[in-house]
Design a protein around this motif. Structure first.
Motif, PDB file in Angstrom:
ATOM      1  N   LEU A 112       0.807  -1.223   0.000  1.00 53.44           N
ATOM      2  CA  LEU A 112       0.000   0.000   0.000  1.00 53.44           C
ATOM      3  C   LEU A 112       0.839   1.270   0.000  1.00 53.44           C
ATOM      4  O   LEU A 112       0.507   2.238  -0.681  1.00 53.44           O
ATOM      5  CB  LEU A 112      -0.957   0.002   1.189  1.00 53.44           C
ATOM      6  N   GLU A 113       1.917   1.295   0.764  1.00 56.87           N
ATOM      7  CA  GLU A 113       2.765   2.498   0.805  1.00 56.87           C
ATOM      8  C   GLU A 113       3.362   2.794  -0.565  1.00 56.87           C
ATOM      9  O   GLU A 113       3.393   3.940  -1.005  1.00 56.87           O
ATOM     10  CB  GLU A 113       3.877   2.337   1.849  1.00 56.87           C
ATOM     11  N   ALA A 114       3.846   1.756  -1.228  1.00 53.59           N
ATOM     12  CA  ALA A 114       4.423   1.941  -2.562  1.00 53.59           C
ATOM     13  C   ALA A 114       3.356   2.383  -3.550  1.00 53.59           C
ATOM     14  O   ALA A 114       3.597   3.262  -4.390  1.00 53.59           O
ATOM     15  CB  ALA A 114       5.086   0.651  -3.028  1.00 53.59           C
ATOM     16  N   LEU A 115       2.177   1.793  -3.437  1.00 53.92           N
ATOM     17  CA  LEU A 115       1.090   2.151  -4.344  1.00 53.92           C
ATOM     18  C   LEU A 115       0.649   3.602  -4.138  1.00 53.92           C
ATOM     19  O   LEU A 115       0.515   4.348  -5.111  1.00 53.92           O
ATOM     20  CB  LEU A 115      -0.097   1.204  -4.148  1.00 53.92           C
ATOM     21  N   THR A 116       0.462   4.007  -2.890  1.00 49.00           N
ATOM     22  CA  THR A 116       0.048   5.394  -2.656  1.00 49.00           C
ATOM     23  C   THR A 116       1.150   6.367  -3.105  1.00 49.00           C
ATOM     24  O   THR A 116       0.853   7.457  -3.587  1.00 49.00           O
ATOM     25  CB  THR A 116      -0.352   5.657  -1.191  1.00 49.00           C
ATOM     26  N   GLY A 117       2.395   5.959  -2.978  1.00 45.55           N
ATOM     27  CA  GLY A 117       3.492   6.786  -3.478  1.00 45.55           C
ATOM     28  C   GLY A 117       3.427   6.969  -4.981  1.00 45.55           C
ATOM     29  O   GLY A 117       3.631   8.079  -5.494  1.00 45.55           O
ATOM     30  N   ARG A 118       3.112   5.904  -5.697  1.00 42.81           N
ATOM     31  CA  ARG A 118       2.984   5.997  -7.157  1.00 42.81           C
ATOM     32  C   ARG A 118       1.788   6.859  -7.549  1.00 42.81           C
ATOM     33  O   ARG A 118       1.857   7.637  -8.497  1.00 42.81           O
ATOM     34  CB  ARG A 118       2.879   4.596  -7.766  1.00 42.81           C
ATOM     35  N   VAL A 119       0.697   6.711  -6.813  1.00 40.86           N
ATOM     36  CA  VAL A 119      -0.491   7.529  -7.076  1.00 40.86           C
ATOM     37  C   VAL A 119      -0.170   9.004  -6.863  1.00 40.86           C
ATOM     38  O   VAL A 119      -0.510   9.862  -7.691  1.00 40.86           O
ATOM     39  CB  VAL A 119      -1.671   7.090  -6.189  1.00 40.86           C
ATOM     40  N   LEU A 120       0.493   9.307  -5.762  1.00 42.89           N
ATOM     41  CA  LEU A 120       0.825  10.704  -5.477  1.00 42.89           C
ATOM     42  C   LEU A 120       1.799  11.276  -6.498  1.00 42.89           C
ATOM     43  O   LEU A 120       1.657  12.433  -6.911  1.00 42.89           O
ATOM     44  CB  LEU A 120       1.373  10.843  -4.058  1.00 42.89           C
TER      45      LEU A 120
END
Length: 123
Positions: free
Chosen positions: A3-11
């Protein structure tokens, strides 16, 4: 994907959209641009996803719609408003509860600095 990596990519994608488009456009423009940017990055994105509400064991046809769900893990609620209000966070929290998802991002694109208008919520 974590989730952290995914939210980082989204941001990262949201920052790119904001830097190119700037503030002051309709929410639908940011949604289309962010959808394109996320898909270009190889992420699965669903837009205007119906979030059902249940009451007393029945499904209510009230048509709540999450702006975007990325990788079936993160809800994005996009805004283009003067300032975020407490109701915007409550809306996202309700979508998280109703959908059973854990993480949501509230992004207000109508600002000079997007980083100051991001709220991350966890259900």
């Amino acid at each position: 994907m974590e989730l952290e990596a995914l939210t980082g990519r989204v941001l990262s994608a949201a920052f790119r959209v904001h830097s190119v488009m700037g503030p002051g456009l309709l929410e639908s423009v940011y949604e289309a641009a962010l959808t394109h940017e996320l898909r270009k990055a190889g992420l699965r994105v669903a837009t205007q996803v119906e979030v059902p509400a249940m009451f007393d064991g029945i499904r209510l046809d009230v048509a709540f719609r999450a702006d975007m769900i990325v990788e079936t893990l993160v809800i994005l609620e996009l805004k283009s408003v003067e300032a975020l209000a407490p109701v915007h966070s409550k809306q996202l929290l309700n979508y998280l509860k109703l959908s059973g998802l854990r993480v949501g991002l509230l992004l207000n694109f109508n600002t000079v600095s997007l980083k100051d208008q991001i709220v991350r919520l966890v259900n």
